[in-house]
Design an enzyme around this catalytic site. Structure first.
Site, PDB file in Angstrom:
ATOM      1  N   ASP A  29      34.654  85.777  24.493  1.00 43.36           N
ATOM      2  CA  ASP A  29      35.206  84.585  23.843  1.00 43.36           C
ATOM      3  C   ASP A  29      34.057  83.651  23.455  1.00 43.36           C
ATOM      4  OD1 ASP A  29      38.270  83.147  23.923  1.00 43.36           O
ATOM      5  OD2 ASP A  29      36.533  81.826  23.611  1.00 43.36           O
ATOM      6  N   ILE A  30      34.171  83.057  22.277  1.00 41.03           N
ATOM      7  CA  ILE A  30      33.098  82.196  21.757  1.00 41.03           C
ATOM      8  C   ILE A  30      33.017  80.871  22.510  1.00 41.03           C
ATOM      9  CG2 ILE A  30      34.391  80.963  19.940  1.00 41.03           C
ATOM     10  CD1 ILE A  30      32.036  81.670  18.033  1.00 41.03           C
ATOM     11  N   ASN A  86      48.698  84.105  25.218  1.00 37.95           N
ATOM     12  CA  ASN A  86      49.411  82.902  24.779  1.00 37.95           C
ATOM     13  C   ASN A  86      50.266  83.240  23.558  1.00 37.95           C
ATOM     14  OD1 ASN A  86      48.124  81.259  26.736  1.00 37.95           O
ATOM     15  ND2 ASN A  86      46.316  81.116  25.441  1.00 37.95           N
ATOM     16  N   HIS A  99      45.858  88.856  21.592  1.00 39.48           N
ATOM     17  CA  HIS A  99      44.636  89.019  22.378  1.00 39.48           C
ATOM     18  C   HIS A  99      44.966  88.713  23.824  1.00 39.48           C
ATOM     19  CE1 HIS A  99      44.898  85.065  20.464  1.00 39.48           C
ATOM     20  NE2 HIS A  99      44.388  84.553  21.572  1.00 39.48           N
ATOM     21  N   HIS A 101      43.560  87.573  27.187  1.00 40.11           N
ATOM     22  CA  HIS A 101      42.414  86.901  27.794  1.00 40.11           C
ATOM     23  C   HIS A 101      42.155  87.503  29.174  1.00 40.11           C
ATOM     24  CE1 HIS A 101      42.308  83.188  25.145  1.00 40.11           C
ATOM     25  NE2 HIS A 101      43.572  83.518  24.966  1.00 40.11           N
TER      26      HIS A 101
HETATM   27  P1  5GP Z   1      44.392  81.505  21.924  1.00 36.29           P
HETATM   28  O1  5GP Z   1      44.298  80.017  22.094  1.00 36.29           O
HETATM   29  O2  5GP Z   1      44.919  81.900  20.558  1.00 36.29           O
HETATM   30  O3  5GP Z   1      45.124  82.194  23.051  1.00 36.29           O
HETATM   31  O4  5GP Z   1      42.911  82.036  22.044  1.00 36.29           O
HETATM   32  C1  5GP Z   1      42.045  82.175  20.968  1.00 36.29           C
HETATM   33  C2  5GP Z   1      40.672  82.364  21.557  1.00 36.29           C
HETATM   34  O5  5GP Z   1      39.823  82.849  20.550  1.00 36.29           O
HETATM   35  C3  5GP Z   1      40.068  81.075  22.096  1.00 36.29           C
HETATM   36  O6  5GP Z   1      39.757  81.235  23.469  1.00 36.29           O
HETATM   37  C4  5GP Z   1      38.823  80.882  21.228  1.00 36.29           C
HETATM   38  O7  5GP Z   1      37.722  80.357  21.938  1.00 36.29           O
HETATM   39  C5  5GP Z   1      38.557  82.284  20.731  1.00 36.29           C
HETATM   40  N1  5GP Z   1      37.888  82.337  19.445  1.00 36.29           N
HETATM   41  C6  5GP Z   1      38.212  81.615  18.331  1.00 36.29           C
HETATM   42  N2  5GP Z   1      37.394  81.933  17.312  1.00 36.29           N
HETATM   43  C7  5GP Z   1      36.545  82.881  17.787  1.00 36.29           C
HETATM   44  C8  5GP Z   1      35.461  83.612  17.193  1.00 36.29           C
HETATM   45  O8  5GP Z   1      35.120  83.468  16.020  1.00 36.29           O
HETATM   46  N3  5GP Z   1      34.816  84.500  17.995  1.00 36.29           N
HETATM   47  C9  5GP Z   1      35.175  84.712  19.298  1.00 36.29           C
HETATM   48  N4  5GP Z   1      34.464  85.615  20.002  1.00 36.29           N
HETATM   49  N5  5GP Z   1      36.181  84.047  19.890  1.00 36.29           N
HETATM   50  C10 5GP Z   1      36.860  83.143  19.141  1.00 36.29           C
END
Ligand code: 5GP
Ligand code: ZN
Length: 113
Positions: A29-30, A86, A99, A101
């Site tokens: 995760d970034i 989520n 995705h 986590h």
């Molecule tokens: P969500 O909130 O949709 O469950 O999680 C999305 C996740 O994707 C977040 O934890 C966010 O930090 C990660 N994320 C968003 N953009 C990028 C990206 O460009 N690269 C990576 N590796 N992770 C990302």
């Protein structure tokens, strides 16, 4: 399709891969929320858990088993970890390509915020 994670799978946007096979891609995760924070995704686009159906059961199982195996490989299986997806606004989903986590390496609060 304008999907961030499809672009990561295609190599159009860089990521730090941890594992991949023909169906699954796992990368860091970034914005890590824990010392270990990996995202485990299907290579095929599925927008959210609400879009899963019975034909996806084996694929979803594979995401979880990949999380289990990576937790062991990354040394957090015994200390503990969380596998979470989520779904939609109230859960804070921001990327609409499912995705899983994998979070660990610290004590995680419960219930989540
Ligand atoms: P969500 O909130 O949709 O469950 O999680 C999305 C996740 O994707 C977040 O934890 C966010 O930090 C990660 N994320 C968003 N953009 C990028 C990206 O460009 N690269 C990576 N590796 N992770 C990302
Ligand atoms: Zn996608």
């Amino acid at each position: 399709m304008d999907c961030l994670f499809c672009k990561i799978v295609a190599g159009e946007i860089p990521a730090t891969p941890v594992y991949q096979d023909d169906e699954v891609f796992a990368f860091r995760d970034i914005h890590p929320q824990a010392p270990t924070h990996i995202l485990i995704i299907p290579k095929r686009h599925i927008a959210s858990v609400n879009d899963l159906d019975a034909a996806d059961a084996a694929l979803v199982g594979k995401l979880f088993l990949t999380g289990k195996r990576l937790a062991a490989e990354l040394g957090i299986a015994e200390s503990g970890y969380r596998l979470v997806m989520n779904t939609n606004a109230d859960a804070g989903q921001t990327v609409f390509h499912i995705h899983l986590h994998l979070l660990g390496g610290r004590t995680l609060g419960w219930p989540p915020g």
